[in-house]
Design an enzyme around this catalytic site. Structure first.
Site, PDB file in Angstrom:
ATOM      1  N   GLU A 108      -7.868 147.227 -83.362  1.00  0.00           N
ATOM      2  CA  GLU A 108      -9.168 146.993 -82.527  1.00  0.00           C
ATOM      3  C   GLU A 108      -8.591 147.098 -80.936  1.00  0.00           C
ATOM      4  O   GLU A 108      -9.264 146.738 -80.101  1.00  0.00           O
ATOM      5  CB  GLU A 108      -9.940 145.581 -82.603  1.00  0.00           C
ATOM      6  CG  GLU A 108     -10.381 145.625 -84.255  1.00  0.00           C
ATOM      7  CD  GLU A 108     -11.557 146.578 -84.202  1.00  0.00           C
ATOM      8  OE1 GLU A 108     -12.044 147.186 -83.165  1.00  0.00           O
ATOM      9  OE2 GLU A 108     -12.424 146.484 -85.282  1.00  0.00           O
ATOM     10  N   HIS A 131     -11.799 138.310 -82.179  1.00  0.00           N
ATOM     11  CA  HIS A 131     -12.708 139.076 -82.978  1.00  0.00           C
ATOM     12  C   HIS A 131     -12.345 138.376 -84.425  1.00  0.00           C
ATOM     13  O   HIS A 131     -11.320 138.119 -84.698  1.00  0.00           O
ATOM     14  CB  HIS A 131     -12.480 140.383 -83.098  1.00  0.00           C
ATOM     15  CG  HIS A 131     -12.976 141.002 -84.242  1.00  0.00           C
ATOM     16  ND1 HIS A 131     -14.372 140.922 -84.578  1.00  0.00           N
ATOM     17  CD2 HIS A 131     -12.513 141.683 -85.365  1.00  0.00           C
ATOM     18  CE1 HIS A 131     -14.597 141.629 -85.794  1.00  0.00           C
ATOM     19  NE2 HIS A 131     -13.267 142.079 -86.078  1.00  0.00           N
ATOM     20  N   HIS A 133     -14.122 137.448 -88.692  1.00  0.00           N
ATOM     21  CA  HIS A 133     -15.144 137.600 -89.697  1.00  0.00           C
ATOM     22  C   HIS A 133     -15.870 136.397 -90.205  1.00  0.00           C
ATOM     23  O   HIS A 133     -15.464 136.169 -91.358  1.00  0.00           O
ATOM     24  CB  HIS A 133     -14.439 138.214 -90.965  1.00  0.00           C
ATOM     25  CG  HIS A 133     -13.822 139.805 -90.462  1.00  0.00           C
ATOM     26  ND1 HIS A 133     -12.997 140.582 -91.276  1.00  0.00           N
ATOM     27  CD2 HIS A 133     -13.920 140.408 -89.314  1.00  0.00           C
ATOM     28  CE1 HIS A 133     -12.764 141.403 -90.614  1.00  0.00           C
ATOM     29  NE2 HIS A 133     -13.279 141.681 -89.477  1.00  0.00           N
ATOM     30  N   HIS A 203     -20.102 143.542 -89.891  1.00  0.00           N
ATOM     31  CA  HIS A 203     -18.708 143.410 -89.727  1.00  0.00           C
ATOM     32  C   HIS A 203     -18.149 142.209 -88.914  1.00  0.00           C
ATOM     33  O   HIS A 203     -17.270 141.682 -89.752  1.00  0.00           O
ATOM     34  CB  HIS A 203     -18.246 144.651 -88.708  1.00  0.00           C
ATOM     35  CG  HIS A 203     -16.886 144.581 -88.392  1.00  0.00           C
ATOM     36  ND1 HIS A 203     -16.246 145.746 -87.785  1.00  0.00           N
ATOM     37  CD2 HIS A 203     -15.756 143.815 -88.773  1.00  0.00           C
ATOM     38  CE1 HIS A 203     -15.034 145.399 -87.352  1.00  0.00           C
ATOM     39  NE2 HIS A 203     -14.701 144.128 -87.902  1.00  0.00           N
TER      40      HIS A 203
END
Ligand code: 2HA
Ligand code: ZN
Length: 256
Positions: A108, A131, A133, A203
């Site tokens: 990313e 980022h 999950h 996502h």
């Protein structure tokens, strides 16, 4: 560098929370201001890597980035064995790894750097892109009604007062895009005009800010709100949520 210790700390939280299966999630932190001139001039390890587009606001900046395919549960134990320091070229067209091992940055990275570039170019002192999950928040993004920025923001704010206070700019929504693509990055940047936290449909979650712990806290409190919401649903009730008046009182009381 104390900041590397904080990255390790947060990587550990992400794993413990169950938000970082396998190599899920990634972190980048602009550490330029924490480095001496000698450190900034460290020789490159390996060849320059061309960026997909020039990051003109990031020339000369140095980032700690988690490595591609690396696991948060190991980043917390050994940040420099699972991440690296990269230096952006003065013209922003390429980067070099400068410490401590030739570990390639997260898949990313284009997203992260485009976001850092956008935020710096718009005058924000943003240092962190995180980022992860988060299971419960990703779960919400599988339900169409929750893919509406105003609706999901209002719902999660109303679950607990802290959420209104800690995430004052609410949640941006990015419809599904392939992970790691510039399309995902561009769609996210649009949302960052008005939000510091963005949900990526089916996502994950992305937060930006000046401080890694604060980025983690914002996602953590949103996750708490989602859990409160789900708990009521599981008990057979629709949660009442705080009233608009109660939310407005917080805006006044905390100058939001
Ligand atoms: O680093 O989470 O989005 C693995 C990912 C890609
Ligand atoms: Zn991801």
């Amino acid at each position: 560098m104390a900041e590397i210790g904080r990255i390790a700390e947060v990587a550990g939280y992400l794993w413990e929370k169950g938000w970082a299966e396998r190599n899920g999630g990634n972190i980048s932190v602009n550490v330029t201001g924490l480095m001496t001139d000698e450190e900034k001039a460290l020789p490159a390890i390996g060849s320059p890597i061309i960026l997909p587009e020039p990051m003109t606001a990031l020339g000369g900046h140095i980032f700690f980035v988690t490595g591609t395919g690396k696991r948060m549960r190991y980043i917390c134990q050994e940040p420099f064995g699972n991440g690296s320091l990269i230096r952006i070229s003065p013209d922003g067209t390429f980067f070099e790894i400068i410490a401590t091992q030739p570990i390639l940055p997260t898949s990313e990275l284009p997203s992260h750097l485009l976001m850092h570039n956008y935020l710096r170019a718009s005058g924000k002192d943003n240092k962190v892109v995180l980022h992860t999950h988060s299971t419960d928040l990703i779960g919400l993004t599988h339900c169409k009604p929750f893919l509406d920025s105003e609706y999901i923001t209002r719902l999660l704010w109303s679950m607990i007062p802290e959420c209104r206070i800690i995430v004052p700019r609410g949640i941006g929504i990015v419809p599904y895009e392939i992970p790691g693509t510039l399309e995902l990055a561009r769609a996210t940047i649009k949302q960052l005009e008005n939000h510091d936290v963005v949900f990526w449909e089916k996502h994950g979650i992305l937060a930006v800010g000046n401080d890694l712990i604060e980025c983690f806290d914002a996602i953590d409190i949103l996750s708490k709100s989602a859990q409160i919401y789900f708990s009521a649903r599981m008990a057979g009730y629709e949660s009442e949520g705080m009233t608009s008046g109660q939310l407005d009182d917080l805006v006044e009381a905390f100058n939001l």
